[in-house]
Design a protein around this motif. Structure first.
Motif, PDB file in Angstrom:
ATOM      1  N   GLN A  57       0.830  -1.206   0.000  1.00  0.00           N
ATOM      2  CA  GLN A  57       0.000   0.000   0.000  1.00  0.00           C
ATOM      3  C   GLN A  57       0.873   1.267   0.000  1.00  0.00           C
ATOM      4  OE1 GLN A  57      -3.682  -0.061  -0.118  1.00  0.00           O
ATOM      5  NE2 GLN A  57      -2.804  -1.930  -0.996  1.00  0.00           N
ATOM      6  N   ILE A  58       1.806   1.306  -0.978  1.00  0.00           N
ATOM      7  CA  ILE A  58       2.698   2.453  -1.122  1.00  0.00           C
ATOM      8  C   ILE A  58       2.682   2.928  -2.564  1.00  0.00           C
ATOM      9  CG2 ILE A  58       4.175   1.827   0.822  1.00  0.00           C
ATOM     10  CD1 ILE A  58       6.195   0.656  -1.154  1.00  0.00           C
ATOM     11  N   SER A  59       3.127   4.147  -2.784  1.00  0.00           N
ATOM     12  CA  SER A  59       3.103   4.755  -4.106  1.00  0.00           C
ATOM     13  C   SER A  59       4.226   4.220  -4.989  1.00  0.00           C
ATOM     14  CB  SER A  59       3.264   6.275  -3.974  1.00  0.00           C
ATOM     15  OG  SER A  59       4.592   6.582  -3.581  1.00  0.00           O
ATOM     16  N   PRO A  60       4.076   4.361  -6.311  1.00  0.00           N
ATOM     17  CA  PRO A  60       5.164   3.977  -7.218  1.00  0.00           C
ATOM     18  C   PRO A  60       6.468   4.725  -6.904  1.00  0.00           C
ATOM     19  CG  PRO A  60       3.142   4.287  -8.465  1.00  0.00           C
ATOM     20  CD  PRO A  60       2.872   4.753  -7.039  1.00  0.00           C
ATOM     21  N   ALA A  61       6.357   5.983  -6.494  1.00  0.00           N
ATOM     22  CA  ALA A  61       7.562   6.753  -6.146  1.00  0.00           C
ATOM     23  C   ALA A  61       8.256   6.149  -4.929  1.00  0.00           C
ATOM     24  CB  ALA A  61       7.206   8.211  -5.881  1.00  0.00           C
TER      25      ALA A  61
END
Length: 169
Positions: A63-67
């Motif tokens: 549950q983390i962003s691509p960045a």
């Protein structure tokens, strides 16, 4: 996310149990000095049967962003703990943790120790061997020289042990 959605034919696992392991192991890595996001990504890769996950799979699982995935993978690659692989016929990358990642990470620390030894030798010469600071630096240098030699011997013993235990060379 189940292990089967992460590119494995293995039996499905309890996603909550996998997540609990990843977060628990990551917490231990953070306690030892690793940044939180790389620790979580590394834990997720370790927990994957294939040892590989895409950025999208990591983002979904953690549950983390691509960045955040990109930054974590960049750090882990610099530490020689993961590698990037292109999927054949695709622009998509997979990130792989290797079975010998600890060996590689520790072996690459030898270069850092050598740089520290060089800097400490210069410090001893600059400050004078008989000054309190020079003696302190000299003892620090001796410690790193000792550790460097011990690591080299230990890594050779590990190679032999690993081949005997796992049959991998």
């Amino acid at each position: 996310m189940t292990e089967t959605t992460a590119g494995s034919d293995a039996a499905e696992r309890d996603p909550e149990a996998v997540s609990k392991f990843v977060e628990s192991f990551a917490a231990q890595l953070v306690e030892a000095g690793m940044q939180r996001m790389p620790a979580r990504v590394f834990g997720a890769l370790l927990a994957s049967d294939t040892g590989t996950l895409t950025s999208a799979e990591l983002g979904e699982q953690l549950q983390i962003s691509p960045a955040a995935v990109s930054g974590a993978v960049r750090y882990l690659a610099q530490q020689h703990m993961v590698s990037r692989e292109r999927e054949p016929g695709s622009r998509r990358e997979r990130y792989r943790v290797h079975s010998n990642q600890w060996y590689e990470a520790l072996t690459n620390r030898e270069a850092v120790l050598k740089r520290w030894e060089y800097a400490l030798r210069e410090g001893v010469e600059s400050l004078g061997r008989e000054t309190p600071a020079g003696r302190r630096l000299s003892e620090t240098l001796a410690f790193f020289e000792f550790v460097d030699g011990e690591i080299a011997q230990m890594m050779e013993r590990w190679r032999v042990y690993r081949e005997q235990r796992f049959g991998e060379g």
